[in-house]
Design a protein around this motif. Structure first.
Motif, PDB file in Angstrom:
ATOM      1  N   THR A 249      30.673 -68.611  14.987  1.00 34.91           N
ATOM      2  CA  THR A 249      31.063 -70.008  15.127  1.00 34.91           C
ATOM      3  C   THR A 249      32.405 -70.240  14.444  1.00 34.91           C
ATOM      4  O   THR A 249      32.613 -69.792  13.315  1.00 34.91           O
ATOM      5  N   PRO A 250      33.331 -70.931  15.110  1.00 34.10           N
ATOM      6  CA  PRO A 250      34.636 -71.185  14.481  1.00 34.10           C
ATOM      7  C   PRO A 250      34.491 -71.963  13.173  1.00 34.10           C
ATOM      8  O   PRO A 250      33.620 -72.823  13.027  1.00 34.10           O
ATOM      9  N   VAL A 251      35.338 -71.634  12.217  1.00 35.04           N
ATOM     10  CA  VAL A 251      35.342 -72.313  10.924  1.00 35.04           C
ATOM     11  C   VAL A 251      36.493 -73.312  10.903  1.00 35.04           C
ATOM     12  O   VAL A 251      37.643 -72.954  11.128  1.00 35.04           O
ATOM     13  N   ALA A 252      36.180 -74.580  10.640  1.00 36.29           N
ATOM     14  CA  ALA A 252      37.215 -75.613  10.583  1.00 36.29           C
ATOM     15  C   ALA A 252      38.068 -75.429   9.328  1.00 36.29           C
ATOM     16  O   ALA A 252      37.539 -75.327   8.221  1.00 36.29           O
ATOM     17  N   LEU A 253      39.381 -75.361   9.515  1.00 42.49           N
ATOM     18  CA  LEU A 253      40.280 -75.118   8.394  1.00 42.49           C
ATOM     19  C   LEU A 253      40.879 -76.405   7.814  1.00 42.49           C
ATOM     20  O   LEU A 253      41.274 -76.427   6.650  1.00 42.49           O
ATOM     21  N   ARG A 254      40.927 -77.447   8.626  1.00 45.41           N
ATOM     22  CA  ARG A 254      41.566 -78.677   8.150  1.00 45.41           C
ATOM     23  C   ARG A 254      40.922 -79.243   6.886  1.00 45.41           C
ATOM     24  O   ARG A 254      41.640 -79.694   5.980  1.00 45.41           O
ATOM     25  N   PRO A 255      39.574 -79.208   6.767  1.00 44.67           N
ATOM     26  CA  PRO A 255      38.972 -79.757   5.552  1.00 44.67           C
ATOM     27  C   PRO A 255      39.355 -79.003   4.275  1.00 44.67           C
ATOM     28  O   PRO A 255      39.197 -79.547   3.180  1.00 44.67           O
ATOM     29  N   ILE A 256      39.812 -77.769   4.403  1.00 42.54           N
ATOM     30  CA  ILE A 256      40.204 -77.015   3.203  1.00 42.54           C
ATOM     31  C   ILE A 256      41.711 -76.707   3.210  1.00 42.54           C
ATOM     32  O   ILE A 256      42.166 -75.726   2.619  1.00 42.54           O
ATOM     33  N   ALA A 257      42.480 -77.568   3.862  1.00 41.96           N
ATOM     34  CA  ALA A 257      43.924 -77.332   4.009  1.00 41.96           C
ATOM     35  C   ALA A 257      44.641 -77.274   2.657  1.00 41.96           C
ATOM     36  O   ALA A 257      45.492 -76.404   2.431  1.00 41.96           O
ATOM     37  N   PHE A 258      44.312 -78.183   1.748  1.00 40.03           N
ATOM     38  CA  PHE A 258      44.959 -78.174   0.433  1.00 40.03           C
ATOM     39  C   PHE A 258      44.635 -76.884  -0.319  1.00 40.03           C
ATOM     40  O   PHE A 258      45.495 -76.285  -0.975  1.00 40.03           O
TER      41      PHE A 258
END
Length: 380
Positions: A196-205
């Motif tokens: 499953t793809p992992v969303a990167l935007r929530p951990i961008a900082f």
């Protein structure tokens, strides 16, 4: 703990010896082969490119061969790479050895980090301690290489860089034996790699700060031995400086374990990166023994725990099936920073001197700490 300590031999070989051992040999290679600092730095950039490629393919490789097998295969690749580095000072041959070393190190790191997180999950009250034990592996490698390389170079004299690589190959091969004789069996469903793809935007900082940490720390770890030597430090001073960094990584695993256990946000890693930044800044103040000891002390205390904190953050914010993929993403981000750092700082050093490379390192670490501080937990 026994399983974790055996597992820690893989990053000891891949990172502590395979990657950072180069720093100890770099001054002699540069003098003997006529390399510029840009060329010397580029060899660590090549290593970082291999590390980046290994991180990109780690999840697929783990799915194909299994988690533990990926760890020892990666460690074996690092041993082979050390032997290649001893063969020739030719930039292409040596560069291939550095590339293979990076590939192997990334595989041991992603696979080993995934296994360590799984083992730690089975002991929730000791999870932070167990993870930190795994990440003391590179510190062990630093101490081993620090005790061997400077004195071998002093004994055999200028141009003996290849003898050091032979010695490090033999030492690493011996360290492989316990790893090979003690396979770590973990249920497949506990370490399965999610597709499953992992969303990167929530951990961008978090990723941006970790990228800058990768770019900042590598300048220090690539050129500091040259900095110590240029400041008049002989084999004993170089060995003591390097071993102190390794020793403090062990102390750091105890110092940070309480804060790391609550590391579901970016605050933990931000504090650690800030302390690492302080260590680089101290080196800028001069090359007196007291300042160098203080720099190694502070830098070593926080450097390796920063990497351990990313695994804790992953474990606290993602389900087990996503750990390998998220750790892989973290490793890729770290690898991108490491890829740019050595060559850029090497070029700066050629033009402006070693102290300016450390200034760039300090600035990158300071900004990385600020960015990580903005990261919020993903889970309520």
């Amino acid at each position: 703990m026994r399983m974790i300590l055996i597992l820690a031999l893989a990053p000891a070989i891949g990172l502590g010896i395979g990657r950072f051992g180069y720093t100890l040999v770099l001054p002699d290679m540069r003098d003997s082969l006529g390399w510029s600092y840009s060329t010397a730095g580029f060899m660590n950039t090549v290593n970082a490119i291999g590390y980046l490629a290994g991180a990109l393919g780690a999840a697929a490789f783990i799915r194909r061969v299994g988690v533990f097998r990926s760890v020892w295969i990666g460690a074996l690749a690092c041993v082979v790479s050390l032997a290649i580095c001893a063969l020739s000072g030719n930039a292409i041959i040596f560069g291939f050895g550095r590339l293979l070393s990076g590939l192997g190190a990334a595989t041991t790191f992603v696979g080993g980090g995934t296994l360590a997180a799984t083992i730690a999950q089975s002991r929730p009250m000791k999870s932070a301690l167990l993870l930190n034990l795994f990440y003391t592996g590179p510190g062990t490698g630093l101490i081993v290489s620090g005790l061997a390389a400077p004195f071998l170079l002093q004994y055999f004299g200028p141009g003996s860089w290849w003898i050091v690589w032979v010695a490090l190959t033999i030492i690493s091969a011996l360290m492989m034996i316990p790893l090979m004789l003690n396979p770590i069996d973990v249920a497949a469903n506990e370490t399965s790699v999610s597709t499953t793809p992992v969303a990167l935007r929530p951990i961008a900082f978090y990723l941006a700060g970790y990228f800058l940490f990768g770019a900042g720390y590598i300048a220090y770890m690539t050129f500091m031995i040259a900095y110590v030597r240029d400041g008049g430090g002989g084999a004993g001073a170089q060995s003591a400086f390097w071993c102190l960094i390794g020793l403090m990584s062990f102390a750091g695993s105890w110092l940070w374990r309480g804060l790391m256990a609550r590391g579901n946000s970016g605050t933990t890693i931000a504090i650690m990166i800030a302390v690492t930044c302080l260590g680089t800044f101290i080196a800028l103040l001069g090359t007196s023994p007291m300042l160098l000891v203080a720099s190694a002390f502070v830098f070593g205390l926080s450097f390796f725990p920063v990497v351990a904190a990313t695994t804790v953050f992953t474990r606290l914010n993602y389900p087990p099936e996503a750990w390998a993929k998220v750790i892989g993403v973290m490793t890729i981000t770290f690898g991108l920073g490491q890829t740019l750092g050595p060559f850029v700082t090497g070029a700066i050093t050629d033009v402006m001197g070693l102290s300016y490379a450390l200034r760039v390192s300090t600035a990158a670490l300071a900004l990385g700490a600020v960015l990580c501080a903005f990261q919020r937990p993903l889970k309520a």
